[in-house]
Structure formats: structure tokens, C-alpha cells
Design an enzyme around this catalytic site. Structure first.
Site, PDB file in Angstrom:
ATOM      1  N   LYS A  46       0.877  -1.178   0.000  1.00  0.00           N
ATOM      2  CA  LYS A  46       0.000   0.000   0.000  1.00  0.00           C
ATOM      3  C   LYS A  46       0.915   1.230   0.000  1.00  0.00           C
ATOM      4  O   LYS A  46       1.981   1.224   0.624  1.00  0.00           O
ATOM      5  CB  LYS A  46      -0.876  -0.065   1.259  1.00  0.00           C
ATOM      6  CG  LYS A  46      -1.786   1.111   1.486  1.00  0.00           C
ATOM      7  CD  LYS A  46      -3.061   1.036   0.688  1.00  0.00           C
ATOM      8  CE  LYS A  46      -3.814   2.375   0.820  1.00  0.00           C
ATOM      9  NZ  LYS A  46      -4.763   2.604  -0.268  1.00  0.00           N
ATOM     10  N   ASN A 151       3.957   6.165  -7.013  1.00  0.00           N
ATOM     11  CA  ASN A 151       2.521   6.395  -7.184  1.00  0.00           C
ATOM     12  C   ASN A 151       2.333   7.789  -7.781  1.00  0.00           C
ATOM     13  O   ASN A 151       2.328   8.794  -7.072  1.00  0.00           O
ATOM     14  CB  ASN A 151       1.799   6.249  -5.840  1.00  0.00           C
ATOM     15  CG  ASN A 151       0.298   6.416  -5.980  1.00  0.00           C
ATOM     16  OD1 ASN A 151      -0.180   6.979  -6.968  1.00  0.00           O
ATOM     17  ND2 ASN A 151      -0.446   5.945  -5.000  1.00  0.00           N
ATOM     18  N   SER A 153      -0.362   8.320  -9.616  1.00  0.00           N
ATOM     19  CA  SER A 153      -1.643   7.955 -10.212  1.00  0.00           C
ATOM     20  C   SER A 153      -2.826   7.958  -9.257  1.00  0.00           C
ATOM     21  O   SER A 153      -3.947   7.715  -9.695  1.00  0.00           O
ATOM     22  CB  SER A 153      -1.512   6.558 -10.816  1.00  0.00           C
ATOM     23  OG  SER A 153      -0.896   5.659  -9.905  1.00  0.00           O
ATOM     24  N   CYS A 154      -2.611   8.226  -7.965  1.00  0.00           N
ATOM     25  CA  CYS A 154      -3.733   8.186  -7.022  1.00  0.00           C
ATOM     26  C   CYS A 154      -4.714   9.306  -7.376  1.00  0.00           C
ATOM     27  O   CYS A 154      -4.332  10.469  -7.452  1.00  0.00           O
ATOM     28  CB  CYS A 154      -3.208   8.351  -5.594  1.00  0.00           C
ATOM     29  SG  CYS A 154      -4.493   8.175  -4.380  1.00  0.00           S
ATOM     30  N   LYS A 191       4.013   4.202 -11.745  1.00  0.00           N
ATOM     31  CA  LYS A 191       2.604   3.809 -11.924  1.00  0.00           C
ATOM     32  C   LYS A 191       1.805   5.010 -12.403  1.00  0.00           C
ATOM     33  O   LYS A 191       1.663   6.008 -11.690  1.00  0.00           O
ATOM     34  CB  LYS A 191       2.025   3.258 -10.620  1.00  0.00           C
ATOM     35  CG  LYS A 191       0.587   2.741 -10.779  1.00  0.00           C
ATOM     36  CD  LYS A 191       0.138   1.981  -9.546  1.00  0.00           C
ATOM     37  CE  LYS A 191      -1.293   1.491  -9.657  1.00  0.00           C
ATOM     38  NZ  LYS A 191      -1.737   0.794  -8.451  1.00  0.00           N
ATOM     39  N   ASN A 218      -3.855   2.565 -12.827  1.00  0.00           N
ATOM     40  CA  ASN A 218      -4.570   2.791 -11.567  1.00  0.00           C
ATOM     41  C   ASN A 218      -6.066   2.847 -11.919  1.00  0.00           C
ATOM     42  O   ASN A 218      -6.449   2.645 -13.066  1.00  0.00           O
ATOM     43  CB  ASN A 218      -4.080   4.090 -10.911  1.00  0.00           C
ATOM     44  CG  ASN A 218      -4.283   4.065  -9.406  1.00  0.00           C
ATOM     45  OD1 ASN A 218      -5.364   3.711  -8.933  1.00  0.00           O
ATOM     46  ND2 ASN A 218      -3.272   4.425  -8.652  1.00  0.00           N
TER      47      ASN A 218
HETATM   48  C1  FMN Z   1      -9.525   0.353  -2.081  1.00  0.00           C
HETATM   49  C2  FMN Z   1      -8.389   0.591  -3.030  1.00  0.00           C
HETATM   50  C3  FMN Z   1      -7.245   1.228  -2.589  1.00  0.00           C
HETATM   51  C4  FMN Z   1      -6.183   1.472  -3.462  1.00  0.00           C
HETATM   52  N1  FMN Z   1      -5.044   2.069  -2.998  1.00  0.00           N
HETATM   53  C5  FMN Z   1      -3.995   2.255  -3.834  1.00  0.00           C
HETATM   54  C6  FMN Z   1      -2.769   2.805  -3.356  1.00  0.00           C
HETATM   55  O1  FMN Z   1      -2.605   3.103  -2.169  1.00  0.00           O
HETATM   56  N2  FMN Z   1      -1.753   2.971  -4.242  1.00  0.00           N
HETATM   57  C7  FMN Z   1      -1.877   2.623  -5.570  1.00  0.00           C
HETATM   58  O2  FMN Z   1      -0.908   2.798  -6.335  1.00  0.00           O
HETATM   59  N3  FMN Z   1      -3.034   2.088  -6.050  1.00  0.00           N
HETATM   60  C8  FMN Z   1      -4.079   1.894  -5.223  1.00  0.00           C
HETATM   61  N4  FMN Z   1      -5.214   1.304  -5.692  1.00  0.00           N
HETATM   62  C9  FMN Z   1      -5.322   0.930  -7.130  1.00  0.00           C
HETATM   63  C10 FMN Z   1      -4.982  -0.545  -7.365  1.00  0.00           C
HETATM   64  O3  FMN Z   1      -3.636  -0.824  -7.034  1.00  0.00           O
HETATM   65  C11 FMN Z   1      -5.224  -0.933  -8.841  1.00  0.00           C
HETATM   66  O4  FMN Z   1      -4.380  -0.140  -9.656  1.00  0.00           O
HETATM   67  C12 FMN Z   1      -6.677  -0.735  -9.282  1.00  0.00           C
HETATM   68  O5  FMN Z   1      -7.583  -1.140  -8.274  1.00  0.00           O
HETATM   69  C13 FMN Z   1      -6.998  -1.517 -10.570  1.00  0.00           C
HETATM   70  O6  FMN Z   1      -6.823  -2.902 -10.372  1.00  0.00           O
HETATM   71  P1  FMN Z   1      -8.086  -3.916 -10.166  1.00  0.00           P
HETATM   72  O7  FMN Z   1      -8.976  -3.753 -11.361  1.00  0.00           O
HETATM   73  O8  FMN Z   1      -7.470  -5.276 -10.049  1.00  0.00           O
HETATM   74  O9  FMN Z   1      -8.768  -3.481  -8.916  1.00  0.00           O
HETATM   75  C14 FMN Z   1      -6.292   1.065  -4.823  1.00  0.00           C
HETATM   76  C15 FMN Z   1      -7.460   0.409  -5.260  1.00  0.00           C
HETATM   77  C16 FMN Z   1      -8.497   0.157  -4.379  1.00  0.00           C
HETATM   78  C17 FMN Z   1      -9.736  -0.564  -4.882  1.00  0.00           C
END
Ligand code: FMN
Length: 366
Positions: A46, A151, A153-154, A191, A218
Site C-alpha cells: 500500500k 505512485n 496515479s492516485c 505507476k 490505476n
Molecule cells: C480500495 C483501493 C485502494 C487502493 N489504494 C492504492 C494505493 O494506495 N496505491 C496505488 O498505487 N493504487 C491503489 N489502488 C489501485 C490498485 O492498485 C489498482 O491499480 C486498481 O484497483 C486496478 O486494479 P483492479 O482492477 O485489479 O482493482 C487502490 C485500489 C483500491 C480498490
């Protein structure tokens, strides 16, 4: 003999090319240890930052589902639904760097052959913020992190110099990547956000800054739906909502489109694919378009928090596909379908002579 699923990516050896993405499945030492025990080849923590993090006073993630016999889409629990997407407005880790540092060391000690990637994030508007990136990078690699994922991309930042706001500016991407590369002894992955017009532009910025790989995507900016009965957003705090991120099945085709733009523009580079992966067939799409690893979030969240069944299905699916096709390693099939995506006018026509990509015949020749 068991099929060898190992891959080499940005100079690192992975027992298999499947990683848990930076998200709730990787928010704690316990989760990451369980993930490695379950068989994930790598884990991206995370995202770790230096600024105080306080999440909203309501659910941080919800799941939208569809019913097969009606057009209904809702986060409401009802029988017989299929997952459509996750929606979240969760911030980065609310744990401090000091909290993370000993845990990174302990995880690496317990799992020296697994790849632990530290996701980090700071601002970019001044020298102090660039120093923050370096502080985070040094602290994580000193404890044994095998790579760093930036990161950029958040989607939830108000700060104009942070998260996806960096990822929308190729110059800032270069500056941040270069600052981290100055101190990094381990590979640096950038990312990127899918929320731009042409992701190739931002990827070029990352590579100019020295990135060893691009991770994409992301989540996609999105809103929860308004309940037609109550006229309230299905997710809200005191009636209010902000744009959040869509993940899961709904973004698989969207994220693949971003990925092929990247792999076609930079065929010799390393890419880690994310978006909507729940089974090997999904991951295979990313591999055939040119990815060397893939990452999973939503599907893992819904499978005992860290995806033990998901990783076991990914591994067995890959082994079966390799046996069926006579592939010895990922090198035998990576990028095999990348060149099948062409300009619309290159697709065979009902009448080959009559269409010129939207131009008149004479214009098309010139
Ligand atoms: C609840 C949640 C929290 C996330 N937190 C982060 C994060 O802290 N840092 C990050 O780079 N991506 C974060 N993401 C994005 C995921 O790493 C991923 O890029 C995104 O969910 C797409 O993948 P998926 O379709 O498998 O969910 C988060 C996604 C979700 C659903």
C-alpha cells in the site's frame, strides 16, 4: 515436473509473474505474509507517504454489481448478481514510514525469494517534496525492498502537485522519477494514471526520467450511482461525494487499451499490467500485449482479503496454457498479439476500394 512459471522483470527474478497491487490486500505485514504464503510472486505495498492521512468517515470501498435479468446496477446486496466493478476513495496508507520500515525488513527476512515492491508517494511542487521522494526511496530500499513503485496515479488528491496530478504532467513525472533514480539502487517502476488523453506522452516522461518500468492502470475516475428512490448517491458522507476510482471487471478492456498504446510505443520496455484481472485468461491478455508481470487488486479483495484462490487459479491457468501451447516460459508468448492492433483503415473492408480512412480517395494518396 511442475511447469516453471518464473520470469525476470526489471532485473528481478519472480517465482511467477503475479503480484498483489498496492491497495488494501497489501496494507499490513500480516496480509503481505499471508499473500506470500498463498503463492503470490510479488507484492506492491500500500502506498507509503510522509504526510498525515485521514480517510473519509464512511465506507472507503464499495462493489457495484449487475443482475443478469435486468439492467440494474447497484452496490445493494441482492441475490444472483455478478461483480461489475469496485469503487473507492481510499487514500494512501494511513501508517507512517516509521511503522512500515521494520515491517519491510521482517517480510523480506521471512520471504527472501519473493519480490517486495515499496509503493511511495510525495508531492512535486518544491525541493522539499522531491527530497521526500528520496527519503521514502532510501528508507524502503535500505530495509530490503526489491523495487520502488512511484505512485503518480492516485486519483483522490486535492494537492495539485501530488498523485494523478503528477501523472498528468510529463515534465513533473520526469522530475520526480529522476529524483528517485538519483538515490535508487533498485529498479524504479512508475505507476501512471489512465486519466489522460495519451498515456504514451506521460510514459515518455517517465522513461526520460530513468524509469525501469511502467505500471498501468490505476483506477479510472468515476462516481457512484444516484439511488432513484432516495435521490442520494449510493456512497456518500453527509450527502456529499467526490470523484473516486473504478477498478475490477469494468476496467479490464479500458486498461488493455491503455496498455497496448504503451507497449506499441515502447516495444523494448518493461510493463506491469493492472486492471480487472481475476483469472489467467485476463492476465494472458496483458502478457500477449507485451506485459512482463501483472497485478491484481479488486479480485483479491473479494477473496479472503489477499486472494488465495485467485493466485492459485492464475498459477494453474498459466501452467495449463504453457503445456497446451508448448511454451517453455513467458518469453515464448509475451507480446505475441501486440501487433494485431492496427489503425481502423487497415482492417479488411466489405469493399476494399471504396474506403480511405475517412478521407477522399485523392487525399488518402497524398
Ligand atoms: C480500495 C483501493 C485502494 C487502493 N489504494 C492504492 C494505493 O494506495 N496505491 C496505488 O498505487 N493504487 C491503489 N489502488 C489501485 C490498485 O492498485 C489498482 O491499480 C486498481 O484497483 C486496478 O486494479 P483492479 O482492477 O485489479 O482493482 C487502490 C485500489 C483500491 C480498490
Amino acid at each position: 515436473m511442475a511447469t516453471n512459471l518464473s520470469v525476470s522483470f526489471t532485473g528481478l527474478r519472480f517465482e511467477n509473474p503475479f503480484l498483489l497491487a498496492s491497495a488494501p490486500p497489501t496494507e499490513s505485514e500480516n496480509n503481505i505474509m499471508r499473500a506470500f504464503d498463498a503463492g503470490w510472486g510479488g507484492v506492491v505495498t500500500k502506498t507509503i507517504g510522509l504526510h498525515p492521512v485521514v480517510d473519509v468517515a464512511g465506507p472507503k470501498t464499495t462493489f457495484l454489481s449487475a443482475t443478469p435479468d435486468s439492467p440494474n446496477l447497484s452496490i445493494r446486496k441482492r441475490p444472483g448478481t455478478a461483480l461489475h466493478s469496485s469503487w473507492n476513495w481510499e487514500l494512501i496508507s494511513d501508517k507512517t514510514l516509521d511503522w512500515w520500515v521494520p515491517r519491510i525488513a521482517r517480510i523480506k527476512k521471512a520471504h527472501p525469494t519473493r519480490v517486495l515492491v515499496a509503493s511511495i508517494m510525495a508531492g512535486s511542487g518544491n525541493d522539499q517534496e522531491l527530497t521526500h521522494w528520496q527519503t521514502l526511496a532510501k528508507a524502503c530500499q535500505d530495509e530490503g525492498a526489491d523495487a520502488l513503485e512511484l505512485n503518480l496515479s492516485c486519483p483522490h488528491m486535492d494537492r495539485v502537485d501530488m498523485g494523478s496530478n503528477i501523472g498528468k504532467d510529463p515534465q513533473l513525472i520526469s522530475t520526480v522519477t529522476r529524483a528517485v533514480k538519483e538515490v535508487a539502487r533498485v529498479p524504479v517502476w512508475a505507476k501512471l494514471t489512465p486519466s489522460t488523453t495519451d498515456v504514451v506522452v506521460e510514459a515518455r516522461g517517465a522513461f526520460l526520467g530513468g524509469a525501469d518500468a511502467i505500471t498501468s492502470s490505476n483506477t479510472f475516475p468515476s462516481l457512484p450511482l444516484i439511488d432513484p428512490e432516495t435521490l442520494e448517491f449510493e456512497v456518500n458522507v453527509d450527502g456529499l461525494i467526490s470523484l473516486g476510482g473504478l477498478g475490477g471487471p469494468a476496467i479490464l478492456p479500458l486498461s488493455l487499451a491503455k496498455m497496448v498504446q504503451l507497449t506499441q510505443a515502447f516495444p523494448g520496455r518493461a510493463f506491469s499490467g493492472i486492471g480487472g484481472i481475476a483469472e489467467f485468461g485476463h492476465a494472458l491478455n496483458y502478457f500477449l500485449l507485451g506485459c512482463g508481470t501483472v497485478q491484481v487488486c479488486t479480485a483479491a479483495m473479494l477473496d479472503h482479503a489477499i486472494g488465495p484462490n485467485i493466485i492459485s487459479g492464475l498459477k494453474s491457468g498459466m501452467a495449463e496454457a504453457m503445456e497446451r501451447n508448448g511454451w517453455k516460459s513467458l518469453d515464448d508468448f509475451i507480446g505475441q498479439r501486440r501487433d494485431r492492433i492496427v489503425a481502423h483503415s487497415k482492417i479488411r473492408r466489405q469493399d476494399a476500394e471504396a474506403y480511405h480512412g475517412g478521407y477522399e480517395a485523392e487525399q488518402a494518396k497524398g
